[in-house]
Write an enzyme that holds these catalytic residues in place. Structure first.
Site, PDB file in Angstrom:
ATOM      1  N   THR A 125       0.816  -1.219   0.000  1.00 22.34           N
ATOM      2  CA  THR A 125       0.000   0.000   0.000  1.00 22.34           C
ATOM      3  C   THR A 125       0.851   1.271   0.000  1.00 22.34           C
ATOM      4  OG1 THR A 125      -1.694  -1.213   1.191  1.00 22.34           O
ATOM      5  CG2 THR A 125      -1.821   1.188   1.321  1.00 22.34           C
ATOM      6  N   PRO A 127       0.500   5.924  -0.294  1.00 23.02           N
ATOM      7  CA  PRO A 127      -0.448   7.021  -0.085  1.00 23.02           C
ATOM      8  C   PRO A 127      -1.469   7.127  -1.223  1.00 23.02           C
ATOM      9  CG  PRO A 127       1.771   7.740   0.449  1.00 23.02           C
ATOM     10  CD  PRO A 127       1.899   6.353  -0.105  1.00 23.02           C
ATOM     11  N   GLY A 130      -4.176   2.035  -2.801  1.00 20.79           N
ATOM     12  CA  GLY A 130      -4.664   1.120  -1.775  1.00 20.79           C
ATOM     13  C   GLY A 130      -5.363  -0.048  -2.427  1.00 20.79           C
ATOM     14  N   SER A 131      -6.692   0.110  -2.632  1.00 21.07           N
ATOM     15  CA  SER A 131      -7.442  -0.952  -3.312  1.00 21.07           C
ATOM     16  C   SER A 131      -6.921  -1.183  -4.727  1.00 21.07           C
ATOM     17  CB  SER A 131      -8.931  -0.576  -3.365  1.00 21.07           C
ATOM     18  OG  SER A 131      -9.489  -0.666  -2.075  1.00 21.07           O
ATOM     19  N   GLN A 337     -24.358  -4.247  22.320  1.00 21.29           N
ATOM     20  CA  GLN A 337     -25.774  -4.002  22.611  1.00 21.29           C
ATOM     21  C   GLN A 337     -26.227  -4.821  23.826  1.00 21.29           C
ATOM     22  OE1 GLN A 337     -26.956  -1.662  20.866  1.00 21.29           O
ATOM     23  NE2 GLN A 337     -29.067  -1.606  21.566  1.00 21.29           N
ATOM     24  N   GLU A 364      -5.959  -6.287   4.178  1.00 24.43           N
ATOM     25  CA  GLU A 364      -5.821  -7.444   3.271  1.00 24.43           C
ATOM     26  C   GLU A 364      -6.973  -7.482   2.253  1.00 24.43           C
ATOM     27  OE1 GLU A 364      -3.961 -10.973   4.666  1.00 24.43           O
ATOM     28  OE2 GLU A 364      -2.919  -9.923   6.260  1.00 24.43           O
ATOM     29  N   THR A 366     -10.384  -4.633   1.243  1.00 27.11           N
ATOM     30  CA  THR A 366     -11.662  -4.230   1.840  1.00 27.11           C
ATOM     31  C   THR A 366     -12.772  -5.210   1.437  1.00 27.11           C
ATOM     32  OG1 THR A 366     -12.216  -2.922  -0.094  1.00 27.11           O
ATOM     33  CG2 THR A 366     -11.065  -1.759   1.697  1.00 27.11           C
ATOM     34  N   SER A 367     -13.909  -5.112   2.111  1.00 26.81           N
ATOM     35  CA  SER A 367     -15.052  -5.967   1.739  1.00 26.81           C
ATOM     36  C   SER A 367     -15.441  -5.726   0.277  1.00 26.81           C
ATOM     37  CB  SER A 367     -16.246  -5.662   2.646  1.00 26.81           C
ATOM     38  OG  SER A 367     -15.972  -6.130   3.949  1.00 26.81           O
TER      39      SER A 367
END
Ligand code: COS
Length: 384
Positions: A125, A127, A130-131, A337, A364, A366-367
């Site tokens: 990664t 600056p 990223g993805s 909760q 590792e 993102t979703s």
């Protein structure tokens, strides 16, 4: 594949005991001081935790993927910061060397990674990248017998502790995507390599990240991973496939811990004259969490077995990481909760876990990246 159930049970029992007797009692201290105590690190080394997935010929335990996820379920029973310390040596920090390193590179680094003498980091990664990892802009320019690295890597786990970094950098300026990228093993102390300040994170205190900066950093040509240019992105993706499965397993372990804490609290806390566990609306939260954890555990185990059987599990690893990390977030939310006001103050571990687990849906991949990987692979398979 589980090679020998009796041996694995002994290992899991001893790690489980270590988690219960040494790590859980130290969790709050690690959060407060942002450091894992040295005696705990020494015990982790003695238990072989730094070399779980490093082959036996290099001094590791050589666990199969199925065995590794069983261990990760147990390690997930405490603060993720402990697991993070050994995570890079077993995963993203060592796997590039195991999968694609030369014989010399393996022999030179793996024994020291397995013993924990050396900590490894994975520097992908940046600056601005990223993805979209293939857009990275760190360059490695070949000179006489060395490469000059220039660029900045960001949020690099264990960088402050690391002795070596697997660094993805562009060796072919003309190729702005994946095939222009190569991987290097860069040793700490190489002139031109420096570290930024340690990041102040939302959670997982005790696990450290920072920038890794390369300014005309002279890396000997022998440090090119596998001795081949242009395959570094592929190496990184293969490493992440395995890493995603491991993170899925950790999510299951942490969710089990949070649910156990929530159940204990629900049995002890009384309102309207009875334990709150007797109320059906609380029971729904307990039951949904139990069900989702079971589903995630089954997915992770299945994907791990498939990987051990030699299948490409890019899709299954992404499915497991996506479901397990999102599940972990939902369980954390329900567990807070159930704790009510007590879940919002730091007297109970759940307040800390709630912050810690947020990272699972981000690092590792993102979703959203997992969704993209899954759908792309589906579409690709349908076309052929
Ligand atoms: N295993 C082996 N090779 C792979 C692979 C995998 N799982 N995934 C991709 N590749 C190869 C592809 O086959 C392609 O090579 P060929 O052209 O020779 O076939 C090359 O890598 C480029 O792949 P692709 O075209 O799919 O790359 P994209 O840039 O389009 O997208 C994503 C790749 C988005 C999936 C990737 O950038 C990614 O995973 N991003 C998230 C990064 C991440 O997880 N960061 C976390 C930091 S580490 S904590």
């Amino acid at each position: 594949m589980i090679r020998d159930r009796a041996t694995l049970s002994l290992l899991i029992d001893s790690i489980g005991r270590f988690v219960r007797e040494r790590l859980i009692p130290t969790e709050a201290q690690v959060d407060e001081t942002d450091a894992v105590p040295a005696p705990i690190i020494a015990e982790m080394k003695a238990l072989g935790l730094f070399g779980l997935s490093i082959p036996e010929e290099y001094g590791g335990l050589g666990l199969t993927m199925e065995e590794e996820v069983e261990v990760a379920f147990v390690l997930g029973g405490t603060s993720p910061a402990f697991r993070s310390l050994i995570g890079t040596n077993n995963g993203i920090g060592s796997q590039g060397i195991i999968l694609d390193g030369t014989a010399e590179q393996r022999a030179s680094y793996l024994p020291r990674l397995a013993s924990g003498e050396l900590v490894a980091a994975f520097a992908l990664t940046e600056p601005g990248s990223g993805s979209d990892a293939a857009s990275l802009s760190t360059t490695a320019t070949k000179k006489d017998g060395y490469y000059a690295l220039n660029g900045t890597k960001r949020y690099i786990t264990n960088a402050p502790e690391a002795g070596i970094f697997t660094v993805m950098a562009r060796t072919d300026a003309a190729d702005t995507r994946a095939h222009g990228i190569s991987a290097f093993i860069v040793e700490r102390g190489t002139p031109g390599l420096s570290l930024g300040r340690v990041d102040r994170k939302m959670g997982q205190r005790g696990a450290h990240t920072c920038d890794v900066i390369f300014e005309d950093c002279r890396v000997p040509a022998s440090q090119l991973l596998g001795g081949r240019e242009g395959v570094g992105f592929r190496t990184a993706m293969k490493v992440l496939d395995k890493g995603r499965l491991h993170i899925g397993a950790v999510c299951v372990g942490v969710a089990e811990r949070m649910l156990a804490d929530a159940l204990a609290y629900a049995l002890e806390r009384r309102q309207f004259g009875q334990p709150i566990a007797e109320f059906q609306l609380v029971q729904a939260m307990l039951a949904d969490s139990k069900t989702e954890i079971y589903a995630a555990r089954s997915m992770v185990q299945d994907a791990a077995r498939r990987r051990d059987d030699g299948h490409d599990v890019a899709t299954e690893a992404a499915c497991a990481k996506l479901f397990a990390s999102e599940m972990c977030g939902r369980v954390a939310d329900r567990a807070v909760q159930i704790h009510g006001g007590a879940g919002y103050v730091s007297d109970y571990a759940i307040e800390r876990f709630y912050r810690d687990v947020r990272l699972f849906r981000i690092y590792e991949g993102t979703s959203q990246i997992q969704q993209l990987v899954i759908a792309r692979n589906m579409i690709r398979a349908a076309k052929w």
